[in-house]
Design a protein around this motif. Structure first.
Motif, PDB file in Angstrom:
ATOM      1  N   ARG A  71     -71.450 -47.125 117.209  1.00 49.85           N
ATOM      2  CA  ARG A  71     -70.485 -48.008 117.384  1.00 49.85           C
ATOM      3  C   ARG A  71     -70.749 -48.745 118.887  1.00 49.85           C
ATOM      4  O   ARG A  71     -70.037 -49.626 118.839  1.00 49.85           O
ATOM      5  CB  ARG A  71     -69.125 -47.137 117.494  1.00 49.85           C
ATOM      6  N   ALA A  72     -71.297 -48.154 119.635  1.00 49.52           N
ATOM      7  CA  ALA A  72     -71.535 -48.859 120.963  1.00 49.52           C
ATOM      8  C   ALA A  72     -72.635 -49.996 121.035  1.00 49.52           C
ATOM      9  O   ALA A  72     -73.062 -50.706 121.968  1.00 49.52           O
ATOM     10  CB  ALA A  72     -71.898 -47.636 121.811  1.00 49.52           C
ATOM     11  N   ILE A  73     -73.320 -50.005 120.021  1.00 47.98           N
ATOM     12  CA  ILE A  73     -74.569 -51.173 119.871  1.00 47.98           C
ATOM     13  C   ILE A  73     -73.700 -52.655 119.520  1.00 47.98           C
ATOM     14  O   ILE A  73     -72.863 -52.747 118.557  1.00 47.98           O
ATOM     15  CB  ILE A  73     -75.587 -50.841 118.723  1.00 47.98           C
ATOM     16  N   ALA A  74     -74.245 -53.466 120.447  1.00 50.07           N
ATOM     17  CA  ALA A  74     -73.799 -54.888 120.240  1.00 50.07           C
ATOM     18  C   ALA A  74     -74.499 -55.897 120.431  1.00 50.07           C
ATOM     19  O   ALA A  74     -75.628 -55.573 121.155  1.00 50.07           O
ATOM     20  CB  ALA A  74     -72.397 -54.925 121.047  1.00 50.07           C
ATOM     21  N   ALA A  75     -74.224 -57.204 119.980  1.00 44.95           N
ATOM     22  CA  ALA A  75     -75.057 -58.383 120.386  1.00 44.95           C
ATOM     23  C   ALA A  75     -74.299 -59.171 121.243  1.00 44.95           C
ATOM     24  O   ALA A  75     -72.822 -59.501 120.856  1.00 44.95           O
ATOM     25  CB  ALA A  75     -75.610 -58.882 119.512  1.00 44.95           C
ATOM     26  N   GLY A  76     -74.576 -59.697 122.324  1.00 40.20           N
ATOM     27  CA  GLY A  76     -73.834 -60.535 123.284  1.00 40.20           C
ATOM     28  C   GLY A  76     -74.946 -61.653 123.916  1.00 40.20           C
ATOM     29  O   GLY A  76     -75.921 -61.456 124.033  1.00 40.20           O
ATOM     30  N   ARG A  77     -73.925 -62.815 124.159  1.00 43.01           N
ATOM     31  CA  ARG A  77     -74.916 -63.964 124.927  1.00 43.01           C
ATOM     32  C   ARG A  77     -74.628 -63.776 126.449  1.00 43.01           C
ATOM     33  O   ARG A  77     -73.683 -63.374 127.233  1.00 43.01           O
ATOM     34  CB  ARG A  77     -74.210 -65.108 124.553  1.00 43.01           C
ATOM     35  N   SER A  78     -75.800 -63.879 127.000  1.00 42.28           N
ATOM     36  CA  SER A  78     -75.904 -63.624 128.640  1.00 42.28           C
ATOM     37  C   SER A  78     -75.605 -65.053 129.115  1.00 42.28           C
ATOM     38  O   SER A  78     -76.405 -65.962 128.935  1.00 42.28           O
ATOM     39  CB  SER A  78     -77.463 -63.443 128.882  1.00 42.28           C
ATOM     40  N   ARG A  79     -74.419 -65.214 129.574  1.00 42.93           N
ATOM     41  CA  ARG A  79     -74.011 -66.538 130.135  1.00 42.93           C
ATOM     42  C   ARG A  79     -74.875 -66.725 131.494  1.00 42.93           C
ATOM     43  O   ARG A  79     -74.895 -67.982 131.738  1.00 42.93           O
ATOM     44  CB  ARG A  79     -72.449 -66.288 130.621  1.00 42.93           C
ATOM     45  N   SER A  80     -75.137 -65.813 132.360  1.00 45.53           N
ATOM     46  CA  SER A  80     -75.656 -66.383 133.489  1.00 45.53           C
ATOM     47  C   SER A  80     -77.364 -66.719 133.431  1.00 45.53           C
ATOM     48  O   SER A  80     -77.871 -67.686 134.112  1.00 45.53           O
ATOM     49  CB  SER A  80     -75.732 -64.994 134.272  1.00 45.53           C
ATOM     50  N   GLU A  81     -77.891 -66.199 132.286  1.00 43.24           N
ATOM     51  CA  GLU A  81     -79.268 -66.512 131.976  1.00 43.24           C
ATOM     52  C   GLU A  81     -79.301 -67.518 130.969  1.00 43.24           C
ATOM     53  O   GLU A  81     -80.419 -68.284 130.981  1.00 43.24           O
ATOM     54  CB  GLU A  81     -79.952 -65.477 131.494  1.00 43.24           C
ATOM     55  N   HIS A  95     -71.882 -49.027 127.675  1.00 45.38           N
ATOM     56  CA  HIS A  95     -71.549 -47.794 128.465  1.00 45.38           C
ATOM     57  C   HIS A  95     -70.859 -48.112 129.765  1.00 45.38           C
ATOM     58  O   HIS A  95     -70.693 -49.267 130.193  1.00 45.38           O
ATOM     59  CB  HIS A  95     -73.075 -47.106 128.850  1.00 45.38           C
ATOM     60  N   GLY A  96     -70.318 -46.979 130.305  1.00 43.80           N
ATOM     61  CA  GLY A  96     -69.634 -47.145 131.699  1.00 43.80           C
ATOM     62  C   GLY A  96     -68.179 -46.856 131.505  1.00 43.80           C
ATOM     63  O   GLY A  96     -67.629 -46.175 130.486  1.00 43.80           O
ATOM     64  N   LYS A  97     -67.534 -46.834 132.496  1.00 45.07           N
ATOM     65  CA  LYS A  97     -66.287 -46.296 132.706  1.00 45.07           C
ATOM     66  C   LYS A  97     -65.086 -47.154 131.821  1.00 45.07           C
ATOM     67  O   LYS A  97     -64.456 -46.679 131.064  1.00 45.07           O
ATOM     68  CB  LYS A  97     -65.852 -46.666 134.117  1.00 45.07           C
ATOM     69  N   LYS A  98     -65.515 -48.331 131.739  1.00 46.03           N
ATOM     70  CA  LYS A  98     -64.508 -49.148 130.995  1.00 46.03           C
ATOM     71  C   LYS A  98     -64.810 -48.902 129.386  1.00 46.03           C
ATOM     72  O   LYS A  98     -63.772 -48.593 128.859  1.00 46.03           O
ATOM     73  CB  LYS A  98     -64.772 -50.647 131.228  1.00 46.03           C
ATOM     74  N   GLU A  99     -65.897 -48.993 129.136  1.00 42.04           N
ATOM     75  CA  GLU A  99     -66.190 -48.370 127.513  1.00 42.04           C
ATOM     76  C   GLU A  99     -65.813 -46.901 127.327  1.00 42.04           C
ATOM     77  O   GLU A  99     -65.462 -46.533 126.174  1.00 42.04           O
ATOM     78  CB  GLU A  99     -67.829 -48.669 127.310  1.00 42.04           C
ATOM     79  N   GLN A 100     -65.869 -46.139 128.525  1.00 44.09           N
ATOM     80  CA  GLN A 100     -65.377 -44.725 128.212  1.00 44.09           C
ATOM     81  C   GLN A 100     -63.932 -44.636 127.764  1.00 44.09           C
ATOM     82  O   GLN A 100     -63.565 -43.762 126.833  1.00 44.09           O
ATOM     83  CB  GLN A 100     -65.489 -44.077 129.431  1.00 44.09           C
ATOM     84  N   ALA A 101     -63.094 -45.551 128.325  1.00 42.60           N
ATOM     85  CA  ALA A 101     -61.836 -45.717 127.924  1.00 42.60           C
ATOM     86  C   ALA A 101     -61.540 -46.059 126.265  1.00 42.60           C
ATOM     87  O   ALA A 101     -60.684 -45.831 125.605  1.00 42.60           O
ATOM     88  CB  ALA A 101     -60.980 -46.539 128.695  1.00 42.60           C
ATOM     89  N   ARG A 102     -62.543 -46.635 125.773  1.00 43.58           N
ATOM     90  CA  ARG A 102     -62.469 -47.337 124.395  1.00 43.58           C
ATOM     91  C   ARG A 102     -63.171 -46.388 123.545  1.00 43.58           C
ATOM     92  O   ARG A 102     -63.193 -46.622 122.197  1.00 43.58           O
ATOM     93  CB  ARG A 102     -62.950 -48.785 124.296  1.00 43.58           C
ATOM     94  N   GLY A 103     -63.718 -45.204 124.008  1.00 41.95           N
ATOM     95  CA  GLY A 103     -64.725 -44.442 123.147  1.00 41.95           C
ATOM     96  C   GLY A 103     -65.612 -44.635 122.938  1.00 41.95           C
ATOM     97  O   GLY A 103     -66.425 -44.614 121.903  1.00 41.95           O
ATOM     98  N   LEU A 104     -66.469 -45.935 123.536  1.00 44.85           N
ATOM     99  CA  LEU A 104     -67.848 -46.358 123.290  1.00 44.85           C
ATOM    100  C   LEU A 104     -68.558 -45.984 124.362  1.00 44.85           C
ATOM    101  O   LEU A 104     -69.712 -46.855 124.356  1.00 44.85           O
ATOM    102  CB  LEU A 104     -67.587 -47.936 123.033  1.00 44.85           C
TER     103      LEU A 104
END
Length: 180
Positions: A71-81, A95-104
């Protein structure tokens, strides 16, 4: 994790069709096409991601349910690059604290992909103590290497042709819609 770059050169027909459109439409068409390719690879990676048989616990009583990695695998555009004429999309694991709250929070994805060392903690094995002591024991025979179960790299290898075809299909669809 390593970056994989796909570069196309010599696409004169595509360039001439895109040149007939204004810059905003060109950018949107190319962005949609590259996104279609990235989503194709992400979908395959979700299917290949290993799943735990049952929920397991980590520090501070947090529960990691089966399928979190997929469920944590995603595709996204890199705005900065991404720049004009260059679209960068990534297939990544959240991964990370924000995703931890969402269960991801799949912080362990790199360990699963590439393998890792495991040093048992206390209990019946008699090896215990602090993290510092366990790290010291890693060099001893008590440390065990858990081999990796790759899922991202094989997903790319198996779907790269399908991703290119998804990109071509999306380009044709969007160019026809734009009237070019």
């Amino acid at each position: 994790m390593p970056d994989i770059t796909m570069r196309w050169e010599g696409l004169t027909e595509l360039k001439t069709r895109l040149a007939m459109l204004n810059e905003d439409v060109q950018r949107n068409i190319v962005r949609a096409a590259v996104g279609a390719a990235a989503r194709e690879i992400a979908k395959e990676a979700r299917l290949r991601a290993p799943r735990a048989e049952a929920a397991h616990w980590r520090a501070k009583g947090k529960k990691v349910s089966p399928g979190t990695l997929a469920r944590a695998i995603a595709a996204g555009r890199s705005r900065s690059e991404s720049q004009p004429g260059r679209e960068i999309w990534r297939v990544f694991v959240r991964h990370g604290k924000k995703e931890q709250a969402r269960g991801l929070d799949a912080f362990y994805a790199g360990w699963v992909e590439f393998g890792h060392y495991y040093v048992p903690s206390g209990g019946k094995s008699g090896i215990g103590g602090s993290l510092r002591q366990r790290r010291k024991l890693r060099s001893l025979s008590s440390a065990r290497f858990v081999p990796g179960r790759p899922f991202l790299r094989p997903a790319f290898e198996s779907k790269k042709e399908a991703a290119v075809q998804a990109m071509v299909d999306r380009l044709k669809q969007r160019l026809d819609k734009a009237g070019a």
